[in-house]
Write a protein that holds these residues in place. Structure first.
Motif, short mmCIF file in Angstrom:
data_model
loop_
_atom_site.label_atom_id
_atom_site.label_comp_id
_atom_site.label_asym_id
_atom_site.label_seq_id
_atom_site.Cartn_x
_atom_site.Cartn_y
_atom_site.Cartn_z
N LYS A 1 0.84 -1.19 0.00
CA LYS A 1 0.00 0.00 0.00
C LYS A 1 0.88 1.24 0.00
O LYS A 1 1.82 1.35 0.80
CB LYS A 1 -0.91 -0.01 1.23
CG LYS A 1 -1.96 1.05 1.22
CD LYS A 1 -2.92 0.82 2.37
CE LYS A 1 -4.08 1.77 2.30
NZ LYS A 1 -5.01 1.56 3.42
N PHE A 2 0.55 2.19 -0.88
CA PHE A 2 1.33 3.41 -1.05
C PHE A 2 0.43 4.64 -1.03
O PHE A 2 -0.71 4.58 -1.46
CB PHE A 2 2.07 3.41 -2.40
CG PHE A 2 3.04 2.29 -2.57
CD1 PHE A 2 4.34 2.40 -2.11
CD2 PHE A 2 2.66 1.12 -3.20
CE1 PHE A 2 5.24 1.37 -2.27
CE2 PHE A 2 3.55 0.08 -3.37
CZ PHE A 2 4.85 0.20 -2.90
N VAL A 3 1.00 5.75 -0.57
CA VAL A 3 0.45 7.07 -0.82
C VAL A 3 1.49 7.75 -1.71
O VAL A 3 2.67 7.81 -1.35
CB VAL A 3 0.24 7.88 0.48
CG1 VAL A 3 -0.06 9.34 0.16
CG2 VAL A 3 -0.90 7.27 1.30
N ASP B 1 2.77 11.12 -3.40
CA ASP B 1 2.76 12.58 -3.36
C ASP B 1 2.52 13.12 -4.76
O ASP B 1 2.74 12.44 -5.76
CB ASP B 1 4.11 13.04 -2.80
CG ASP B 1 4.19 14.53 -2.57
OD1 ASP B 1 3.17 15.14 -2.22
OD2 ASP B 1 5.29 15.09 -2.72
N ALA C 1 -0.27 9.15 4.92
CA ALA C 1 0.44 7.87 4.74
C ALA C 1 0.50 7.10 6.06
O ALA C 1 0.31 5.88 6.07
CB ALA C 1 1.84 8.12 4.20
N ARG C 2 0.72 7.80 7.16
CA ARG C 2 0.75 7.13 8.47
C ARG C 2 -0.61 6.54 8.81
O ARG C 2 -0.70 5.40 9.24
CB ARG C 2 1.17 8.12 9.57
CG ARG C 2 2.62 8.08 9.92
CD ARG C 2 2.95 8.76 11.23
NE ARG C 2 2.06 9.83 11.64
CZ ARG C 2 2.21 11.11 11.34
NH1 ARG C 2 3.23 11.50 10.60
NH2 ARG C 2 1.36 12.01 11.78
N GLU D 1 -2.98 5.65 6.85
CA GLU D 1 -3.29 4.56 5.92
C GLU D 1 -2.34 3.37 6.09
O GLU D 1 -2.49 2.37 5.42
CB GLU D 1 -3.22 5.07 4.47
CG GLU D 1 -4.29 6.08 4.11
CD GLU D 1 -5.66 5.46 4.07
OE1 GLU D 1 -5.80 4.29 3.67
OE2 GLU D 1 -6.63 6.16 4.45
N ALA E 1 0.66 3.20 5.06
CA ALA E 1 1.17 3.05 3.70
C ALA E 1 2.56 3.65 3.60
O ALA E 1 2.94 4.53 4.37
CB ALA E 1 0.23 3.76 2.72
N LEU F 1 5.13 6.07 1.73
CA LEU F 1 5.00 7.32 1.00
C LEU F 1 5.98 7.33 -0.17
O LEU F 1 7.18 7.15 0.03
CB LEU F 1 5.26 8.50 1.92
CG LEU F 1 5.29 9.88 1.27
CD1 LEU F 1 3.94 10.21 0.65
CD2 LEU F 1 5.70 10.94 2.27
N THR G 1 7.57 9.73 -3.07
CA THR G 1 7.73 11.15 -3.34
C THR G 1 8.98 11.42 -4.16
O THR G 1 9.90 10.59 -4.19
CB THR G 1 7.78 11.96 -2.02
OG1 THR G 1 7.76 13.36 -2.31
CG2 THR G 1 9.00 11.61 -1.20
N ALA H 1 6.90 8.10 10.33
CA ALA H 1 6.47 7.64 9.01
C ALA H 1 6.53 6.12 8.97
O ALA H 1 7.34 5.51 9.66
CB ALA H 1 7.38 8.22 7.93
N ILE I 1 9.30 5.81 3.65
CA ILE I 1 9.31 6.81 2.58
C ILE I 1 10.23 6.33 1.48
O ILE I 1 11.33 5.84 1.75
CB ILE I 1 9.77 8.18 3.09
CG1 ILE I 1 8.80 8.69 4.17
CG2 ILE I 1 9.91 9.17 1.94
CD1 ILE I 1 9.23 9.97 4.83
#
Length: 120
Positions: A2-4, A6, A43-44, A46, A48, A50, A52, A68, A71
């Motif tokens: 799982k990712f977020v 940016d 992100a935290r 979720e 997930a 991050l 970027t 975090a 990342i």
């Protein structure tokens, strides 16, 4: 995984990860214009990683000690977006087990991992 992602992340990277079966929340689609701290918080929440291309996240986690889940800093400027996407997907597939709780830097020459402070 799982990712977020940016807003600084190329859409092709998001699409490649999704096509490979990963869950990616793309800030450019969900909440464009939110501040870096809000992205990190998302992100935290979720749980997930991050993604970027913005070096400011290193400042947040190392100097300001923000927490975090992990990342991934993408430092592939000058490469075509499809090439960047292939490199990121390859790193995720090869090093996925190393990514949580790390600050990972992907550059054309290497992949570097630095452990983040553990969450309580």
């Amino acid at each position: 995984m799982k990712f977020v992602a940016d807003e600084s992340v190329d859409r092709q990277i998001v699409e490649h990860l999704r096509e490979a079966g990963h869950t990616v929340l793309y800030v450019a689609e969900a909440e464009p214009g939110i501040h870096d701290e809000a992205v990190l918080g998302l992100a935290r929440r979720e749980k997930a990683l991050l993604l970027t291309a913005d070096k400011d996240f290193g400042e947040l986690v190392f100097r300001q000690r923000r927490l975090a889940s992990g990342i991934i800093l993408i430092r592939l400027a000058g490469l075509p977006p499809d090439r960047k996407a292939n490199i990121v997907l390859m790193v995720v597939e090869k090093h996925g087990h190393n990514l949580p709780n790390c600050f990972t830097v992907i550059s054309p020459e290497m992949v570097r991992f630095r452990q983040l402070e553990k969450k309580d």
